[in-house]
Design an enzyme around this catalytic site. Structure first.
Site, PDB file in Angstrom:
ATOM      1  N   ASP A   1       0.901  -1.146   0.000  1.00 56.02           N
ATOM      2  CA  ASP A   1       0.000   0.000   0.000  1.00 56.02           C
ATOM      3  C   ASP A   1       0.946   1.203   0.000  1.00 56.02           C
ATOM      4  O   ASP A   1       1.722   1.384   0.939  1.00 56.02           O
ATOM      5  CB  ASP A   1      -0.868  -0.039   1.268  1.00 56.02           C
ATOM      6  CG  ASP A   1      -1.752   1.198   1.377  1.00 56.02           C
ATOM      7  OD1 ASP A   1      -1.400   2.241   0.766  1.00 56.02           O
ATOM      8  OD2 ASP A   1      -2.776   1.132   2.075  1.00 56.02           O
ATOM      9  N   LEU A   2       0.883   1.997  -1.035  1.00 52.22           N
ATOM     10  CA  LEU A   2       1.929   2.997  -1.259  1.00 52.22           C
ATOM     11  C   LEU A   2       1.925   4.132  -0.242  1.00 52.22           C
ATOM     12  O   LEU A   2       2.837   4.942  -0.204  1.00 52.22           O
ATOM     13  CB  LEU A   2       1.826   3.549  -2.683  1.00 52.22           C
ATOM     14  CG  LEU A   2       2.064   2.487  -3.764  1.00 52.22           C
ATOM     15  CD1 LEU A   2       1.909   3.089  -5.149  1.00 52.22           C
ATOM     16  CD2 LEU A   2       3.435   1.845  -3.622  1.00 52.22           C
TER      17      LEU A   2
ATOM     18  N   LYS B   1      13.709   5.890 -29.107  1.00 52.55           N
ATOM     19  CA  LYS B   1      13.556   5.290 -30.440  1.00 52.55           C
ATOM     20  C   LYS B   1      14.874   5.436 -31.202  1.00 52.55           C
ATOM     21  O   LYS B   1      15.422   6.538 -31.249  1.00 52.55           O
ATOM     22  CB  LYS B   1      12.439   5.978 -31.220  1.00 52.55           C
ATOM     23  CG  LYS B   1      11.048   5.721 -30.653  1.00 52.55           C
ATOM     24  CD  LYS B   1       9.998   6.430 -31.493  1.00 52.55           C
ATOM     25  CE  LYS B   1       8.631   6.361 -30.835  1.00 52.55           C
ATOM     26  NZ  LYS B   1       7.826   5.209 -31.195  1.00 52.55           N
TER      27      LYS B   1
ATOM     28  N   HIS C   1       6.712  14.826 -26.857  1.00 49.01           N
ATOM     29  CA  HIS C   1       7.369  14.169 -27.995  1.00 49.01           C
ATOM     30  C   HIS C   1       7.722  15.162 -29.117  1.00 49.01           C
ATOM     31  O   HIS C   1       8.849  15.199 -29.601  1.00 49.01           O
ATOM     32  CB  HIS C   1       6.483  13.067 -28.581  1.00 49.01           C
ATOM     33  CG  HIS C   1       5.991  12.078 -27.569  1.00 49.01           C
ATOM     34  ND1 HIS C   1       6.763  11.642 -26.515  1.00 49.01           N
ATOM     35  CD2 HIS C   1       4.800  11.425 -27.435  1.00 49.01           C
ATOM     36  CE1 HIS C   1       6.071  10.771 -25.785  1.00 49.01           C
ATOM     37  NE2 HIS C   1       4.874  10.629 -26.326  1.00 49.01           N
TER      38      HIS C   1
ATOM     39  N   LYS D   1      -4.800  11.889 -33.885  1.00 51.74           N
ATOM     40  CA  LYS D   1      -5.259  10.501 -33.883  1.00 51.74           C
ATOM     41  C   LYS D   1      -6.270  10.320 -35.008  1.00 51.74           C
ATOM     42  O   LYS D   1      -6.869  11.274 -35.475  1.00 51.74           O
ATOM     43  CB  LYS D   1      -5.898  10.158 -32.541  1.00 51.74           C
ATOM     44  CG  LYS D   1      -4.905  10.211 -31.381  1.00 51.74           C
ATOM     45  CD  LYS D   1      -5.256   9.243 -30.292  1.00 51.74           C
ATOM     46  CE  LYS D   1      -4.270   9.312 -29.137  1.00 51.74           C
ATOM     47  NZ  LYS D   1      -3.037   8.556 -29.349  1.00 51.74           N
TER      48      LYS D   1
ATOM     49  N   GLU E   1      -1.068   9.432 -36.183  1.00 52.41           N
ATOM     50  CA  GLU E   1      -1.464   8.087 -35.742  1.00 52.41           C
ATOM     51  C   GLU E   1      -2.762   7.712 -36.446  1.00 52.41           C
ATOM     52  O   GLU E   1      -3.620   8.580 -36.645  1.00 52.41           O
ATOM     53  CB  GLU E   1      -1.711   8.082 -34.237  1.00 52.41           C
ATOM     54  CG  GLU E   1      -0.477   8.378 -33.418  1.00 52.41           C
ATOM     55  CD  GLU E   1      -0.780   8.245 -31.929  1.00 52.41           C
ATOM     56  OE1 GLU E   1      -0.727   7.122 -31.415  1.00 52.41           O
ATOM     57  OE2 GLU E   1      -1.092   9.263 -31.305  1.00 52.41           O
TER      58      GLU E   1
ATOM     59  N   ASP F   1      -0.622  15.479 -24.654  1.00 47.39           N
ATOM     60  CA  ASP F   1      -0.228  14.081 -24.842  1.00 47.39           C
ATOM     61  C   ASP F   1       0.963  13.945 -25.794  1.00 47.39           C
ATOM     62  O   ASP F   1       1.817  13.075 -25.601  1.00 47.39           O
ATOM     63  CB  ASP F   1      -1.445  13.315 -25.409  1.00 47.39           C
ATOM     64  CG  ASP F   1      -1.266  11.810 -25.369  1.00 47.39           C
ATOM     65  OD1 ASP F   1      -0.724  11.308 -24.365  1.00 47.39           O
ATOM     66  OD2 ASP F   1      -1.663  11.137 -26.336  1.00 47.39           O
TER      67      ASP F   1
ATOM     68  N   HIS G   1       9.349   8.506 -24.189  1.00 53.39           N
ATOM     69  CA  HIS G   1       9.795   7.280 -24.869  1.00 53.39           C
ATOM     70  C   HIS G   1      10.286   7.550 -26.295  1.00 53.39           C
ATOM     71  O   HIS G   1      11.020   6.752 -26.855  1.00 53.39           O
ATOM     72  CB  HIS G   1       8.728   6.181 -24.817  1.00 53.39           C
ATOM     73  CG  HIS G   1       7.614   6.335 -25.803  1.00 53.39           C
ATOM     74  ND1 HIS G   1       6.535   7.151 -25.577  1.00 53.39           N
ATOM     75  CD2 HIS G   1       7.406   5.782 -27.021  1.00 53.39           C
ATOM     76  CE1 HIS G   1       5.713   7.082 -26.609  1.00 53.39           C
ATOM     77  NE2 HIS G   1       6.216   6.257 -27.509  1.00 53.39           N
TER      78      HIS G   1
HETATM   79  C1  BG6 Z   1       2.120   8.254 -25.917  1.00 54.30           C
HETATM   80  C2  BG6 Z   1       0.742   8.861 -25.949  1.00 54.30           C
HETATM   81  O1  BG6 Z   1       2.997   9.050 -25.167  1.00 54.30           O
HETATM   82  O2  BG6 Z   1       2.620   8.140 -27.248  1.00 54.30           O
HETATM   83  C3  BG6 Z   1      -0.185   8.054 -26.821  1.00 54.30           C
HETATM   84  O3  BG6 Z   1       0.231   8.935 -24.631  1.00 54.30           O
HETATM   85  C4  BG6 Z   1       0.397   7.863 -28.193  1.00 54.30           C
HETATM   86  O4  BG6 Z   1      -1.459   8.670 -26.934  1.00 54.30           O
HETATM   87  C5  BG6 Z   1       1.825   7.315 -28.082  1.00 54.30           C
HETATM   88  O5  BG6 Z   1      -0.420   6.951 -28.905  1.00 54.30           O
HETATM   89  C6  BG6 Z   1       2.487   7.276 -29.434  1.00 54.30           C
HETATM   90  O6  BG6 Z   1       3.683   6.570 -29.307  1.00 54.30           O
HETATM   91  P1  BG6 Z   1       4.283   5.768 -30.542  1.00 54.30           P
HETATM   92  O7  BG6 Z   1       5.588   5.251 -30.019  1.00 54.30           O
HETATM   93  O8  BG6 Z   1       3.277   4.713 -30.882  1.00 54.30           O
HETATM   94  O9  BG6 Z   1       4.440   6.766 -31.629  1.00 54.30           O
END
Ligand code: BG6
Length: 494
Positions: A86-87, A180, A238, A338, A214, A233, A176
């Site tokens: 339990d954090l 890549k 990104h 999207k 996307e 987002d 993330h």
């Molecule tokens: C995430 C977003 O950070 O990146 C998502 O929260 C998005 O909504 C995703 O779909 C896209 O990542 P990638 O690596 O699929 O381009």
């Protein structure tokens, strides 16, 4: 080197969809240090065996090449453990401490990585409790998953809570995209080659387009997405990280802070938005029902857990400038959305036309297309003479590099790379707090303007390239560089 990796949010989507598969791949590739343990932490009552079975089932969902065989899983799973916590309970952190101290080697692992794959509202309490339990020593690093805040104030509050317990060099903020290989290759392209640098400036470059398209919709994340939107987002993190890598000055070394200092300077040089420029230079959209990949798909307002009157944007296109000597007057176009026509992330560097044309026909400016995904490659578009006929028009030709083909075996997924970097304590691929806060500072006027604007996002049909207004914003006098054979994604013209 020995390590212990603690995954808070051990039964969450991120853990089983991304982190555990990445750790398994790292193990399979022989990259995970041999003396390493992985501890999943969550609220449910389970033991190691129960968690391993649960995870095994989840990993079956992976595409076949990435799915572990039973024999592989048995060996990998020996490293995976489970602790119920339990954090908010100090006693549970005492148990965590005891587990970390339970190694046969005295003094514990060389490195302990606390990966917070939980909702960000838990970050302050986890950090506070880790600090109170003495689990913030030099060997400990904390990895913070996106989203890091909702606006500048909430991001600062998280950074303050983390900073009260961990030093900046212990806090690793994930974006993330930085993991890549295609994004890392931007650094190699710019700073490993002498060729481009003399041209990488306002005298030679007309404009730069960054597209993160996307084809998927919000899926089951409607609840989260509706509180977030495309600007928070994808753009605040990104897209802006890509922009900094394209626009930054050459760092003096490959040291993490040398790079992050230069990225920060770009963020600080971005032209601030005003009420007027948001109206003129930013378009937001929201998808309606349409056809994607040959199938009918619902509109955003019909998605699960999305309020029927939502004004949340699923598309953003904007124009900005980097106000410094290198880039003054060069528009940077960012676009993300999207349910667009295709999944397609790329950066297009549009060069200026030749200053004096001696060949017949219109000159077509050179373009460098940096493909990030789904393909990973480079295309340099040039003009060439096809035949020898006098007065012949030049023909567009393309130098095409396919890194997927060339380097496939050496390239690893983003999370695999980021987890290995976190374990090794290399900070280059993580975002510093001042970068992250500056990015929030820059997007805030857009958020504020939208919050006060009753009109809401412009509709676009799923399966298209976004609202038509995004292409109607072309500034006076700026040449359109769209050429035959170029997909719309390659060149959005605002
Ligand atoms: C995430 C977003 O950070 O990146 C998502 O929260 C998005 O909504 C995703 O779909 C896209 O990542 P990638 O690596 O699929 O381009």
């Amino acid at each position: 080197m020995s390590f212990d990796l603690v995954l808070f949010g051990g039964t969450g989507d991120l853990t089983w969809r991304k982190l555990m598969p990445a750790l398994f791949q790292a193990w399979r590739h022989g990259k995970l240090p041999a003396d390493g343990r992985i501890l999943a932490v969550a609220r449910d009552e389970r033991d190691d065996a129960g968690y391993r079975d649960w995870l095994h089932e989840r990993l079956q969902a992976a595409e076949s090449a990435k799915r572990p065989s039973d024999e592989e899983y048995t060996r990998f799973a020996q490293r995976v453990h489970y602790l119920r916590m339990d954090l908010s309970q100090p006693a549970d952190y005492a148990q965590l401490k005891a587990w970390l101290g339970s190694r046969s080697t005295p003094g514990g692992a060389d490195t302990v990585v606390m990966y917070l794959a939980t909702s960000p509202h838990l970050f302050p309490v986890i950090c506070e409790q880790l600090g109170a339990s003495g689990l913030n020593g030099e060997r400990v690093r904390v990895v913070l998953e996106k989203p890091l805040g909702h606006d500048l104030a909430s991001a600062q509050a998280i950074n303050r809570a983390v900073g009260a317990v961990f030093t900046e060099r212990q806090a690793l903020r994930i974006d993330h995209y930085l993991g890549k290989p295609s994004v890392q290759n931007l650094m190699a392209l710019r700073f490993g080659n002498a060729l481009f640098e003399p041209l990488w400036r306002r005298e030679s470059i007309a404009h730069i387009q960054i597209t993160l398209a996307e084809s998927l919709g919000v899926g089951t994340r409607g609840d989260f997405y509706d509180r977030t939107g495309a600007l928070r987002d994808m753009v605040q993190n990104h897209a802006l990280q890509l922009l900094t890598m394209i626009a930054m000055e050459p760092p003096s070394s490959a040291d993490a802070d040398a790079i992050r200092d230069e990225k920060l300077k770009v963020l600080r040089a971005l032209k601030p938005f005003t009420r007027e420029s948001v109206g003129r230079d930013v378009v937001r959209g929201q998808y309606r029902a349409g056809m994607c990949g040959g199938h009918p798909v619902p509109g955003y307002l019909e998605e699960v857990k999305v309020p029927p009157d939502s004004h949340c944007e699923t598309f953003v296109a904007l124009r900005t400038e980097v106000e410094n000597w290198r880039w003054a007057g060069v528009p940077f176009y960012l676009r993300t959305g999207k349910r667009l026509t295709a999944r397609d992330a790329q950066i297009v560097v549009n060069f200026r036309p030749v200053p004096h044309q001696i060949f017949p026909g219109a000159s077509v400016p050179n373009r460098l297309v940096i493909k990030l995904q789904p393909e990973d490659g480079l295309e340099l578009q040039l003009l060439a003479q096809k035949g020898s006929g006098h007065g012949e028009q030049l023909t567009p030709v393309t130098l095409d590099l396919d890194f997927d083909k060339a380097f496939a075996t050496q390239r690893v997924g983003a999370y695999e790379r980021l987890l290995l970097e976190a374990i090794a304590g290399r900070l280059n691929l993580f975002v510093r707090s001042d970068e992250q806060e500056q990015a929030w500072r820059w997007v805030e006027p857009i958020l504020q303007h939208w919050a006060a604007d009753p009109v809401g996002p412009r509709p676009y049909n799923a399966g298209t390239w976004g609202p038509s207004a995004a292409s109607a914003m072309q500034s006076a006098g700026e040449p359109s560089t769209a050429t035959a054979g170029v997909t719309p994604s390659a060149n959005v013209v605002l």
